[in-house]
Design a protein around this motif. Structure first.
Motif, PDB file in Angstrom:
ATOM      1  N   SER A 120       0.854  -1.190   0.000  1.00 46.76           N
ATOM      2  CA  SER A 120       0.000   0.000   0.000  1.00 46.76           C
ATOM      3  C   SER A 120       0.885   1.233   0.000  1.00 46.76           C
ATOM      4  O   SER A 120       0.461   2.311   0.380  1.00 46.76           O
ATOM      5  CB  SER A 120      -0.908   0.017   1.233  1.00 46.76           C
ATOM      6  N   GLN A 121       2.136   1.070  -0.418  1.00 44.75           N
ATOM      7  CA  GLN A 121       3.124   2.123  -0.297  1.00 44.75           C
ATOM      8  C   GLN A 121       2.759   3.403  -1.041  1.00 44.75           C
ATOM      9  O   GLN A 121       3.206   4.475  -0.668  1.00 44.75           O
ATOM     10  CB  GLN A 121       4.484   1.627  -0.770  1.00 44.75           C
ATOM     11  N   LEU A 122       1.948   3.319  -2.065  1.00 46.64           N
ATOM     12  CA  LEU A 122       1.602   4.512  -2.831  1.00 46.64           C
ATOM     13  C   LEU A 122       0.286   5.139  -2.394  1.00 46.64           C
ATOM     14  O   LEU A 122      -0.097   6.186  -2.904  1.00 46.64           O
ATOM     15  CB  LEU A 122       1.562   4.184  -4.331  1.00 46.64           C
ATOM     16  N   PRO A 166      -3.090   4.238   6.474  1.00 48.00           N
ATOM     17  CA  PRO A 166      -2.392   3.323   7.383  1.00 48.00           C
ATOM     18  C   PRO A 166      -2.613   1.877   6.945  1.00 48.00           C
ATOM     19  O   PRO A 166      -3.608   1.552   6.307  1.00 48.00           O
ATOM     20  CB  PRO A 166      -3.048   3.595   8.737  1.00 48.00           C
ATOM     21  N   GLY A 167      -1.684   1.031   7.303  1.00 48.26           N
ATOM     22  CA  GLY A 167      -1.828  -0.383   6.996  1.00 48.26           C
ATOM     23  C   GLY A 167      -2.962  -0.987   7.806  1.00 48.26           C
ATOM     24  O   GLY A 167      -3.361  -0.447   8.832  1.00 48.26           O
ATOM     25  N   ASN A 168      -3.487  -2.067   7.313  1.00 44.92           N
ATOM     26  CA  ASN A 168      -4.516  -2.772   8.077  1.00 44.92           C
ATOM     27  C   ASN A 168      -4.463  -4.263   7.766  1.00 44.92           C
ATOM     28  O   ASN A 168      -3.830  -4.683   6.812  1.00 44.92           O
ATOM     29  CB  ASN A 168      -5.907  -2.195   7.821  1.00 44.92           C
ATOM     30  N   ARG A 169      -5.119  -5.013   8.614  1.00 42.87           N
ATOM     31  CA  ARG A 169      -5.179  -6.463   8.463  1.00 42.87           C
ATOM     32  C   ARG A 169      -6.634  -6.873   8.496  1.00 42.87           C
ATOM     33  O   ARG A 169      -7.368  -6.523   9.415  1.00 42.87           O
ATOM     34  CB  ARG A 169      -4.412  -7.133   9.595  1.00 42.87           C
ATOM     35  N   ASP A 207       1.659  -0.361   5.514  1.00 40.40           N
ATOM     36  CA  ASP A 207       1.545   1.062   5.817  1.00 40.40           C
ATOM     37  C   ASP A 207       1.980   1.895   4.609  1.00 40.40           C
ATOM     38  O   ASP A 207       2.670   1.402   3.715  1.00 40.40           O
ATOM     39  CB  ASP A 207       2.444   1.437   7.003  1.00 40.40           C
ATOM     40  N   TYR A 208       1.599   3.145   4.645  1.00 48.16           N
ATOM     41  CA  TYR A 208       2.039   4.100   3.633  1.00 48.16           C
ATOM     42  C   TYR A 208       3.565   4.108   3.589  1.00 48.16           C
ATOM     43  O   TYR A 208       4.220   4.111   4.624  1.00 48.16           O
ATOM     44  CB  TYR A 208       1.495   5.495   3.977  1.00 48.16           C
ATOM     45  N   ARG A 209       4.117   4.054   2.403  1.00 48.53           N
ATOM     46  CA  ARG A 209       5.561   4.032   2.159  1.00 48.53           C
ATOM     47  C   ARG A 209       6.246   2.753   2.642  1.00 48.53           C
ATOM     48  O   ARG A 209       7.445   2.735   2.849  1.00 48.53           O
ATOM     49  CB  ARG A 209       6.241   5.252   2.763  1.00 48.53           C
ATOM     50  N   GLN A 210       5.494   1.702   2.827  1.00 53.19           N
ATOM     51  CA  GLN A 210       6.074   0.410   3.192  1.00 53.19           C
ATOM     52  C   GLN A 210       5.768  -0.584   2.079  1.00 53.19           C
ATOM     53  O   GLN A 210       4.651  -0.644   1.581  1.00 53.19           O
ATOM     54  CB  GLN A 210       5.504  -0.099   4.510  1.00 53.19           C
ATOM     55  N   THR A 211       6.751  -1.360   1.694  1.00 54.69           N
ATOM     56  CA  THR A 211       6.535  -2.389   0.675  1.00 54.69           C
ATOM     57  C   THR A 211       6.169  -3.706   1.338  1.00 54.69           C
ATOM     58  O   THR A 211       6.395  -3.883   2.538  1.00 54.69           O
ATOM     59  CB  THR A 211       7.814  -2.597  -0.172  1.00 54.69           C
ATOM     60  N   ALA A 212       5.670  -4.618   0.545  1.00 57.83           N
ATOM     61  CA  ALA A 212       5.397  -5.966   1.058  1.00 57.83           C
ATOM     62  C   ALA A 212       6.713  -6.612   1.496  1.00 57.83           C
ATOM     63  O   ALA A 212       6.753  -7.334   2.492  1.00 57.83           O
ATOM     64  CB  ALA A 212       4.710  -6.808  -0.013  1.00 57.83           C
TER      65      ALA A 212
END
Length: 176
Positions: free
Chosen positions: A61-63, A67-70, A83-88
């Protein structure tokens, strides 16, 4: 229902797998990314239940500025959006690093499914097992065949027991 501790924790790099599985790539091109994601989740849901794996499908969801979610789909499968700016990749690496300190490592395997070569080396460095996206497809197909054979066998057994207990016209049972 899974056992108290599933045999393995399977982390799947979702977009990597979609890009590696031909039918999902074609589905993505023809019907969109959301359709390909749903199909991947459906396939992995059946696979995870058959294998007794706790599976986490990780999507970048980096782009997106969110916030990340599960999302927990079942006790066997959850979907993780980073999260934003985080890669898998970074999500999976952090999960592998945390798993090294987790007591579950003594009773449960950690498997990462991705065809990313750098990711493969990193997760193996953390002590996780690695399978390629293509190998995961083979494993999914084999598990599907095993489930089908078991279902056919159960149907045959059920049919045989019904036939064996069919009453004849006189009211007695015919033993087959």
């Amino acid at each position: 229902m899974p056992s108290s501790t599933p045999q393995a924790l399977l982390l799947v790099d979702g977009y990597n797998v979609i890009g590696a599985w031909q039918h999902l790539t074609r589905l993505r091109e023809q019907q969109g990314l959301e359709t390909a994601r749903r199909e991947l989740i459906e396939v992995l849901l059946s696979y995870s239940a058959a294998q007794d794996y706790e599976t986490q499908v990780v999507f970048d969801s980096q782009l997106r500025d969110s916030p990340g979610n599960r999302e927990i789909v079942t006790s066997y499968l959850s979907i993780c959006y980073t999260d934003y700016r985080q890669t898998a990749d970074t999500f999976i690496e952090k999960a592998c690093a945390a798993y090294r300190k987790d007591l579950r490592k003594y009773s449960q395997r950690l498997i990462v499914a991705t065809s990313d070569r750098a990711q493969q080396l990193t997760v193996m460095g953390y002590g996780a097992e690695w399978i390629s996206a293509q190998r995961l497809w083979v494993e999914v197909e084999l598990a599907t065949q095993r489930v089908r054979r078991k279902q056919q066998s159960l149907r045959k057994q059920k049919h045989a027991s019904v036939v064996a207990a069919v009453p004849c016209l006189t009211g007695t049972l015919i033993n087959a």
